[in-house]
Design a protein around this motif. Structure first.
Motif, mmCIF file in Angstrom:
data_model
loop_
_atom_site.group_PDB
_atom_site.id
_atom_site.type_symbol
_atom_site.label_atom_id
_atom_site.label_comp_id
_atom_site.label_asym_id
_atom_site.label_seq_id
_atom_site.Cartn_x
_atom_site.Cartn_y
_atom_site.Cartn_z
ATOM 1 N N ASP A 299 0.823 -1.199 0.000
ATOM 2 C CA ASP A 299 0.000 0.000 0.000
ATOM 3 C C ASP A 299 0.862 1.255 0.000
ATOM 4 O OD1 ASP A 299 -2.623 -1.453 1.999
ATOM 5 O OD2 ASP A 299 -2.659 -0.940 -0.130
ATOM 6 N N TYR A 300 1.965 1.212 0.729
ATOM 7 C CA TYR A 300 2.864 2.362 0.739
ATOM 8 C C TYR A 300 3.403 2.645 -0.656
ATOM 9 C CZ TYR A 300 6.974 5.245 1.480
ATOM 10 O OH TYR A 300 7.918 6.242 1.405
ATOM 11 N N ASP A 301 3.790 1.599 -1.383
ATOM 12 C CA ASP A 301 4.328 1.773 -2.725
ATOM 13 C C ASP A 301 3.294 2.419 -3.644
ATOM 14 O OD1 ASP A 301 5.243 -0.123 -5.544
ATOM 15 O OD2 ASP A 301 6.542 1.352 -4.572
ATOM 16 N N LEU A 302 2.035 2.100 -3.438
ATOM 17 C CA LEU A 302 0.962 2.719 -4.201
ATOM 18 C C LEU A 302 0.721 4.150 -3.754
ATOM 19 C CD1 LEU A 302 -1.459 2.775 -6.125
ATOM 20 C CD2 LEU A 302 -2.776 1.560 -4.378
ATOM 21 N N ILE A 303 0.529 4.346 -2.469
ATOM 22 C CA ILE A 303 0.170 5.648 -1.927
ATOM 23 C C ILE A 303 1.229 6.697 -2.227
ATOM 24 C CG2 ILE A 303 -0.182 6.912 0.231
ATOM 25 C CD1 ILE A 303 -1.546 4.300 1.273
ATOM 26 N N ARG A 304 2.482 6.331 -2.201
ATOM 27 C CA ARG A 304 3.562 7.289 -2.387
ATOM 28 C C ARG A 304 3.548 7.932 -3.768
ATOM 29 N NH1 ARG A 304 9.131 3.939 -2.148
ATOM 30 N NH2 ARG A 304 9.917 6.087 -2.230
ATOM 31 N N ARG A 305 2.870 7.329 -4.726
ATOM 32 C CA ARG A 305 2.769 7.883 -6.070
ATOM 33 C C ARG A 305 1.829 9.076 -6.148
ATOM 34 N NH1 ARG A 305 3.742 4.068 -10.452
ATOM 35 N NH2 ARG A 305 4.782 2.195 -9.640
ATOM 36 N N TYR A 306 0.966 9.217 -5.169
ATOM 37 C CA TYR A 306 -0.119 10.177 -5.268
ATOM 38 C C TYR A 306 0.225 11.460 -4.523
ATOM 39 C CZ TYR A 306 -2.791 6.834 -7.799
ATOM 40 O OH TYR A 306 -3.210 5.974 -8.786
ATOM 41 N N ASP A 307 0.254 12.557 -5.271
ATOM 42 C CA ASP A 307 0.701 13.840 -4.745
ATOM 43 C C ASP A 307 -0.427 14.703 -4.190
ATOM 44 O OD1 ASP A 307 3.317 14.518 -7.242
ATOM 45 O OD2 ASP A 307 3.265 13.173 -5.523
ATOM 46 N N TYR A 308 -1.626 14.541 -4.713
ATOM 47 C CA TYR A 308 -2.736 15.426 -4.379
ATOM 48 C C TYR A 308 -3.896 14.609 -3.861
ATOM 49 C CZ TYR A 308 0.157 18.234 -7.462
ATOM 50 O OH TYR A 308 1.229 18.871 -8.057
ATOM 51 N N TRP A 309 -4.514 15.094 -2.785
ATOM 52 C CA TRP A 309 -5.545 14.345 -2.081
ATOM 53 C C TRP A 309 -6.767 15.198 -1.791
ATOM 54 C CZ3 TRP A 309 -4.914 9.175 -0.486
ATOM 55 C CH2 TRP A 309 -3.642 8.641 -0.755
ATOM 56 N N GLY A 310 -7.929 14.573 -1.877
ATOM 57 C CA GLY A 310 -9.147 15.203 -1.429
ATOM 58 C C GLY A 310 -9.315 15.067 0.072
ATOM 59 N N GLN A 311 -10.421 15.596 0.571
ATOM 60 C CA GLN A 311 -10.673 15.598 2.010
ATOM 61 C C GLN A 311 -11.436 14.380 2.501
ATOM 62 O OE1 GLN A 311 -11.681 19.379 3.918
ATOM 63 N NE2 GLN A 311 -11.438 20.387 1.915
ATOM 64 N N GLY A 312 -11.984 13.600 1.597
ATOM 65 C CA GLY A 312 -12.614 12.352 1.963
ATOM 66 C C GLY A 312 -14.121 12.425 2.090
ATOM 67 N N THR A 313 -14.747 11.262 1.951
ATOM 68 C CA THR A 313 -16.179 11.121 2.158
ATOM 69 C C THR A 313 -16.425 9.832 2.941
ATOM 70 O OG1 THR A 313 -18.349 11.101 1.052
ATOM 71 C CG2 THR A 313 -16.562 9.949 -0.073
ATOM 72 N N GLN A 314 -17.303 9.904 3.933
ATOM 73 C CA GLN A 314 -17.535 8.782 4.828
ATOM 74 C C GLN A 314 -18.477 7.766 4.196
ATOM 75 O OE1 GLN A 314 -16.338 8.211 8.178
ATOM 76 N NE2 GLN A 314 -17.224 6.177 7.745
ATOM 77 N N VAL A 315 -18.082 6.504 4.260
ATOM 78 C CA VAL A 315 -18.942 5.389 3.883
ATOM 79 C C VAL A 315 -19.115 4.509 5.111
ATOM 80 C CG1 VAL A 315 -19.149 3.288 2.492
ATOM 81 C CG2 VAL A 315 -18.278 5.408 1.464
ATOM 82 N N THR A 316 -20.357 4.261 5.481
ATOM 83 C CA THR A 316 -20.658 3.408 6.622
ATOM 84 C C THR A 316 -21.609 2.308 6.183
ATOM 85 O OG1 THR A 316 -20.408 5.279 8.140
ATOM 86 C CG2 THR A 316 -21.539 3.322 8.981
ATOM 87 N N VAL A 317 -21.237 1.066 6.463
ATOM 88 C CA VAL A 317 -22.027 -0.095 6.082
ATOM 89 C C VAL A 317 -22.449 -0.811 7.351
ATOM 90 C CG1 VAL A 317 -22.136 -2.190 4.701
ATOM 91 C CG2 VAL A 317 -20.659 -0.288 3.982
ATOM 92 N N SER A 318 -23.749 -1.011 7.516
ATOM 93 C CA SER A 318 -24.262 -1.644 8.721
ATOM 94 C C SER A 318 -25.447 -2.528 8.393
ATOM 95 C CB SER A 318 -24.669 -0.591 9.752
ATOM 96 O OG SER A 318 -25.738 0.200 9.274
ATOM 97 N N SER A 319 -25.771 -3.419 9.312
ATOM 98 C CA SER A 319 -26.929 -4.291 9.152
ATOM 99 C C SER A 319 -28.200 -3.569 9.539
ATOM 100 C CB SER A 319 -26.762 -5.554 9.985
ATOM 101 O OG SER A 319 -26.650 -5.236 11.352
#
Length: 131
Positions: free
Chosen positions: A111-131
């Motif tokens: 995952d680090y090898d993948l993540i390190r390629r990415y220079d710009y990031w958004g702020q995120g969106t929450q996903v919640t999965v429940s029964s």
């Protein structure tokens, strides 16, 4: 300036679906790869799926193969993540990010090898999965 804005998160039941959107601006969209990442409470950030905008090459984490689909709409400078058959372990904040190399391969060393390629990031969106 480079900007990535995620949307589409929410609360869904097990087995449900969501489509996340990542709207990009401030850079040449076709030159980049766009990736989706997630971080669950108490867990490290992990790569989920990526797409090379120019050539369409994709990457999927083993945990989401067959359930999630990444796609891009170049006219809208937007990348989507269609998430089906959602599981509780999919609960996380989902981030999109941009990689200026524009390259996506089928596997990464870590995952680090993948993540390190990415220079710009958004702020995120929450996903919640429940029964």
């Amino acid at each position: 300036e480079v900007q990535l804005v995620e949307s589409g998160g929410g609360l869904v039941q097990i087995g449900g679906s969501l489509r996340l959107s990542c709207a990009a601006s401030g850079f040449t969209f076709d030159d980049y790869a766009i990736g989706w990442f997630r971080q669950a409470p108490g867990k490290e950030r992990e790569g989920v799926s990526c797409v090379s905008v120019s050539d369409g090459d994709t990457y999927y984490a083993d945990s989401v193969k067959g359930r999630f689909t990444i796609s891009s709409d170049n006219a809208k400078n937007t990348v989507y993540l269609q998430m089906n058959s959602l599981k509780p372990e999919d609960t996380a904040v989902y981030y999109c990010a941009a990689d200026p190399t524009g390259v996506v391969v089928g596997t990464y060393e870590s995952d680090y090898d993948l993540i390190r390629r990415y220079d710009y990031w958004g702020q995120g969106t929450q996903v919640t999965v429940s029964s």
